[in-house]
Design an enzyme around this catalytic site. Structure first.
Site, short mmCIF file in Angstrom:
data_model
loop_
_atom_site.label_atom_id
_atom_site.label_comp_id
_atom_site.label_asym_id
_atom_site.label_seq_id
_atom_site.Cartn_x
_atom_site.Cartn_y
_atom_site.Cartn_z
N HIS A 69 -3.59 -9.77 -16.73
CA HIS A 69 -4.87 -9.49 -17.25
C HIS A 69 -5.11 -8.06 -16.85
CE1 HIS A 69 -8.94 -11.12 -18.10
NE2 HIS A 69 -9.30 -10.33 -17.02
N GLU A 107 0.89 -1.23 -0.08
CA GLU A 107 0.05 0.00 0.04
C GLU A 107 0.88 1.23 0.01
OE1 GLU A 107 -3.03 2.85 0.41
OE2 GLU A 107 -2.89 0.84 -0.45
N HIS A 139 -19.40 -10.37 -16.26
CA HIS A 139 -18.11 -9.89 -16.94
C HIS A 139 -17.47 -10.72 -17.81
CE1 HIS A 139 -14.00 -8.46 -17.38
NE2 HIS A 139 -13.49 -9.53 -16.88
N HIS A 192 -12.38 3.25 -9.80
CA HIS A 192 -11.24 3.77 -9.48
C HIS A 192 -10.17 3.12 -10.68
CE1 HIS A 192 -7.62 3.93 -6.43
NE2 HIS A 192 -7.65 4.93 -7.10
N HIS A 244 2.58 1.93 -3.39
CA HIS A 244 1.81 2.08 -4.33
C HIS A 244 1.47 3.80 -4.13
CE1 HIS A 244 -1.46 2.63 -7.12
NE2 HIS A 244 -2.60 2.81 -6.11
#
Length: 301
Positions: A276, A58, A214, A123, A61
């Protein structure tokens, strides 16, 4: 074009990819609360002294996002001054900075107050718009348009319709994929392509609907891009930017489908899951470039 501007453009593009993949890594490893409810600090400190895996992911990032943000602002300002005569430059510069700030604020809001899954799914998509803007700026800096004679682009109504349609639709695919992650629906279905290959049945709960929705969306975009690629191969062999753009799009969407299948079959292998995310990011950026070329087309019939 100034060599240093090219270096800045490349660094900004790679940096935006790192932001996208870093965000995906935070989500896939459940590290979003690694710094607790503190922002911009981490666990009540400017720099955390207790480093766990979640804190490392975290906090790293956040650092990458901050550092790359500075690069993107610098690129936007420099490109605005150096390439202001190119009509797309100012718009792309503004888009890159605006959506970079927007995704950072959404991330901060999630840390401070929490957000619903359907809001959080935006996001990644917002970051994707910033990435696409930076990528297109980089292509302008490297004068890709001149090298591929895009001033002579001719695109018919059929390809125009499909280009706009599939680009807009790709954003729906991105959103549904992010929703799968944020609702923790990734492994609700153990089989592929059906939720249960032993029987055909409609999804029985929200998580199965999200997952299968999806998959259906991803299957449709693969078919759509395949149809476009065949059309382009038959009718646009003389226009390299269009021809190779759609050939590469077909390759990327194929990789996207394959890695999506492997994510399920490998029970969320982290490296495959990040691939992906990478393929859909590159595909969206390329589709946005196709839109840019479309805006330059001189064919109206």
């Amino acid at each position: 074009m100034h060599k240093n501007l090219k270096l800045l453009a490349v660094a900004s593009t790679v940096g935006m990819l790192l932001i996208l993949l870093g965000g995906a890594l935070v989500t896939k490893t459940d590290s979003g609360m690694g710094c607790g409810r503190h922002w911009p600090g981490c666990n009540g400190q400017l720099i955390p002294d207790v480093i766990t895996a979640e804190v490392l992911i975290e906090f790293s990032h956040r650092l990458v996002t901050g550092g790359v943000g500075i690069l993107i602002v610098a690129l936007a300002v420099w490109a605005w001054k150096a390439l202001g005569h190119v009509r797309e430059t100012k718009f792309l510069s503004a888009m890159a900075v605006f959506f970079l700030v927007a995704q950072a604020l959404i991330g901060a809001a999630q840390v401070k107050w929490g957000q619903g899954d359907f809001i959080l799914a935006l996001h990644f998509g917002i970051s994707l718009i910033s990435f696409a803007s930076v990528l297109l700026l980089t292509l302008l800096v490297f004068e890709i348009d001149r090298k591929f004679d895009t001033d002579k682009i001719r695109i018919g109504k059929t390809l125009k319709f499909h280009t706009i349609g599939v680009t807009l639709y790709s954003y729906i695919v991105v959103y549904t994929g992010a929703l799968v992650r944020h609702t923790e629906s990734s492994l609700i279905c153990n089989d592929w392509p059906l939720c249960n290959n032993d029987q055909f049945a409609l999804p029985s709960n929200l998580y199965e609907w999200v997952q299968m929705g999806h998959r259906a969306a991803a299957g449709l975009i693969f078919i759509w891009i395949l149809i476009i690629a065949i059309h382009v191969m038959r009718n646009y062999k003389d226009q390299r930017a269009i021809y190779w753009g759609w050939v590469i799009s077909l390759i990327l969407v194929s990789c996207q489908v394959i890695t999506g299948m492997l994510v399920v079959l490998t029970k969320l292998n982290l490296y495959i899951a990040l691939l992906h995310s990478l393929f859909i990011s590159l595909l969206f950026g390329l589709l946005c470039y196709m839109i840019l070329l479309l805006s330059r087309s001189k064919m109206n019939d």
